[in-house]
Motif scaffolding. Structure first.
Motif, short mmCIF file in Angstrom:
data_model
loop_
_atom_site.label_atom_id
_atom_site.label_comp_id
_atom_site.label_asym_id
_atom_site.label_seq_id
_atom_site.Cartn_x
_atom_site.Cartn_y
_atom_site.Cartn_z
N GLU A 173 38.06 32.24 -56.86
CA GLU A 173 37.49 30.93 -57.21
C GLU A 173 36.13 30.70 -56.58
O GLU A 173 35.36 29.87 -57.04
CB GLU A 173 38.45 29.81 -56.77
CG GLU A 173 39.78 29.81 -57.49
CD GLU A 173 40.73 30.90 -57.03
OE1 GLU A 173 40.52 31.41 -55.89
OE2 GLU A 173 41.65 31.26 -57.78
N GLU B 163 38.13 34.47 -52.18
CA GLU B 163 39.06 34.22 -53.26
C GLU B 163 38.26 34.22 -54.55
O GLU B 163 37.08 33.84 -54.56
CB GLU B 163 39.77 32.87 -53.08
CG GLU B 163 40.58 32.72 -51.81
CD GLU B 163 39.73 32.28 -50.63
OE1 GLU B 163 38.79 31.50 -50.83
OE2 GLU B 163 40.01 32.77 -49.51
N ARG C 212 33.37 26.86 -50.71
CA ARG C 212 34.02 26.32 -51.90
C ARG C 212 33.18 25.25 -52.60
O ARG C 212 32.98 25.30 -53.81
CB ARG C 212 35.39 25.75 -51.52
CG ARG C 212 36.28 25.45 -52.72
CD ARG C 212 37.67 25.09 -52.25
NE ARG C 212 38.28 26.16 -51.47
CZ ARG C 212 38.87 27.22 -52.03
NH1 ARG C 212 38.91 27.34 -53.34
NH2 ARG C 212 39.40 28.14 -51.26
N HIS D 191 35.94 37.04 -46.31
CA HIS D 191 37.01 36.14 -46.73
C HIS D 191 36.66 35.65 -48.14
O HIS D 191 35.69 34.91 -48.32
CB HIS D 191 37.13 34.95 -45.77
CG HIS D 191 37.63 35.33 -44.42
ND1 HIS D 191 38.96 35.39 -44.10
CD2 HIS D 191 36.96 35.72 -43.30
CE1 HIS D 191 39.12 35.77 -42.85
NE2 HIS D 191 37.91 35.97 -42.32
N ALA E 123 36.39 40.15 -55.16
CA ALA E 123 37.02 39.51 -54.02
C ALA E 123 37.87 40.51 -53.24
O ALA E 123 37.80 40.58 -52.00
CB ALA E 123 37.88 38.33 -54.49
N GLU E 124 38.66 41.31 -53.95
CA GLU E 124 39.50 42.31 -53.28
C GLU E 124 38.66 43.37 -52.60
O GLU E 124 38.92 43.74 -51.44
CB GLU E 124 40.45 42.95 -54.30
CG GLU E 124 41.45 43.92 -53.72
CD GLU E 124 40.89 45.32 -53.47
OE1 GLU E 124 41.37 46.01 -52.54
OE2 GLU E 124 39.97 45.73 -54.22
#
Length: 471
Positions: free
Chosen positions: A175, A173, A331, A171, A161-162
């Motif tokens: 999760e 996260e 998500r 974008h 993610a980073e």
């Protein structure tokens, strides 16, 4: 105290029936060992248990085992050296030729490989990877050695993610990150979820990899090609409403194999299609780290994180054999894909994931990518200069980024060049091999050359063979 049989040396299974009835113990053991070697169950170089260990396992006298070993050493089946133990001897197998082969004419495979899709495997950072593996195993939490979460190790999900946000404008996260065994597994999981939700069709690019289309077809989704023109893939033909495709698969940053980025107006068009009709964009960011003559083109996912499934892998930056890839998903879709992946489909292994996480967070991944970017750029520049001198009728395109180039040929010569390449023992791909069966041909004949594949010592020879084929 006598050692337990459970703690002695290496294990060796012998078929008790191989000894046959009526043989003495020594003769029976010798026969069983000989047959295990002759039949290939004990391969050359295999270390056998010590005489004490095997005697304890079989419940016979140690001298009996030692004598059987000595007999087989004398016959040439085994070797025994001080400090090396007893091993299966290496023997030269008789050479055989296929019945259809002419004497003295053995068909040769390619001596040079310029097919696209693979990095320079000889440049895999072995020492740095080993260092990361040691640190990862040393500091691994105890639960890393248990049953794995189908989403992947949290350490790697956070690192991905980073890294993706920092280098590709994604974008992300943790999760919404799911670790997978390469792009193919990720695409299969997405196709399975889309088909289960009622999807019937996926739009794909007119030129691309046939096995990606086969993966989608295998999940129950029909594929149809989008048009291709001088600006690249054209998504304006995407239908909306009841007959709209469930998804569109795009190589937006660097179209494979043509090499063009998706035009900025067409980026907006495909995002608008996804948002207005609920379709999913599957973004294959297969070589986004490698760019040379332009600023990096950010991931399409950055424009619409809620409508794009972003897929990346370590295959081009490191090696395909690692089988390490990732999906960054909307998500709700992340939960569905994780459920489809399930507990029975958890690959890749946790230790490999922890190693890659350490490799990324330590900065070793960035250092390796920068080093390889310079190396591949030198190769690309040498390819362009050499062809300008040796094959001036060939136009080199699609080279602002990536690990391959498209060489445009005079009309009607693609098949002839491929035959000439075969005579030069050079493996290359014709552009027509990547065209969707329902897509019309675009542009001139061409071949697709992967300049990342050869090791450094083989690059000059491969380039010379390419020039001879083009001549």
């Amino acid at each position: 105290m006598r050692d337990s049989w459970a703690t002695l040396g290496v294990d060796l299974h012998l078929d008790s029936a191989a000894a046959g009835s009526g043989r003495g113990v020594r003769a029976g053991l010798t026969h069983a060992l000989r047959e295990a070697v002759r039949g290939g169950r004990l391969s050359p170089g295999t270390r056998l248990p010590s005489s004490r260990t095997l005697a304890a396992d079989l419940g016979i006298a140690r001298n009996t085992v030692a004598d059987a070993y000595a007999d087989l050493v004398a016959e040439g089946w085994l070797t025994a050296r001080q400090g090396s133990g007893t091993r299966v001897a290496t023997r030269t197998a008789p050479r055989t030729e296929p019945s259809s082969a002419r004497p003295g004419r053995v068909p040769a495979g390619p001596a040079h490989d310029l097919r696209p899709g693979s990095p320079d495997l000889a440049s895999f950072p072995r020492a740095a990877w080993l260092k990361a593996a040691r640190r990862a195993v040393t500091h691994a939490p105890n639960d890393a050695f248990g049953h794995a979460d189908p989403r992947g190790r949290p350490e790697l999900r956070a690192a991905v993610a980073e890294y993706s946000a920092r280098t590709r404008g994604v974008h992300a996260e943790p999760e919404r990150v799911i670790i997978c065994a390469g792009f193919a597994q990720g695409l299969r999981l997405l196709g399975t979820v889309l088909a289960a939700g009622g999807g019937r069709e996926a739009a794909v690019e007119a030129y691309g990899l046939d096995f990606h289309r086969e993966i989608l077809s295998g999940t129950g989704l029909r594929t149809h090609p989008l048009p291709f023109d001088a600006l690249g893939t054209d998504p304006r033909g995407l239908t909306r409403g009841q007959n709209a495709p469930a998804a569109v698969l795009l190589t937006a940053a660097h179209q494979f194999p043509m090499g063009l980025p998706l035009h900025h107006e067409r980026r907006a068009t495909v995002v608008d299609w996804a948002r207005s009709g609920g379709g999913l964009i599957i973004e294959d960011d297969y070589d986004g780290e490698f760019r040379y003559d332009r600023q990096p083109v950010g991931a399409l996912q950055g424009l619409a994180p809620d409508r794009v499934a972003y897929l990346g892998t370590a295959s081009k930056a490191l090696a395909p054999a690692l089988r390490l890839g990732w999906m960054i998903l909307p998500r709700g879709l992340a939960d569905e894909v994780a459920a489809a992946k399930g507990w029975a489909d958890r690959a890749p292994g946790a230790l490999e994931q922890l190693t890659l996480a350490e490799f990324i967070t330590s900065g070793a991944y960035d250092r390796h990518v920068r080093s390889m970017r310079l190396r591949y750029r030198r190769r690309r520049d040498q390819l362009v200069r050499t062809l300008a001198d040796r094959a001036p009728d060939v136009r080199v395109t699609g080279i602002a980024a990536g690990l391959h180039a498209v060489l445009e040929l005079p009309e009607g010569t693609e098949a002839a060049v491929l035959r000439a390449a075969a005579w030069q023992q050079l493996a290359v791909e014709g552009l027509s091999a990547f065209r969707h069966p329902q897509a019309p041909p675009y542009g001139p004949d061409a071949i697709v050359v992967g300049y990342g594949t050869p090791a450094d010592h083989g690059w000059t020879g491969a380039l010379e063979a390419l020039c001879r084929a083009l001549a």
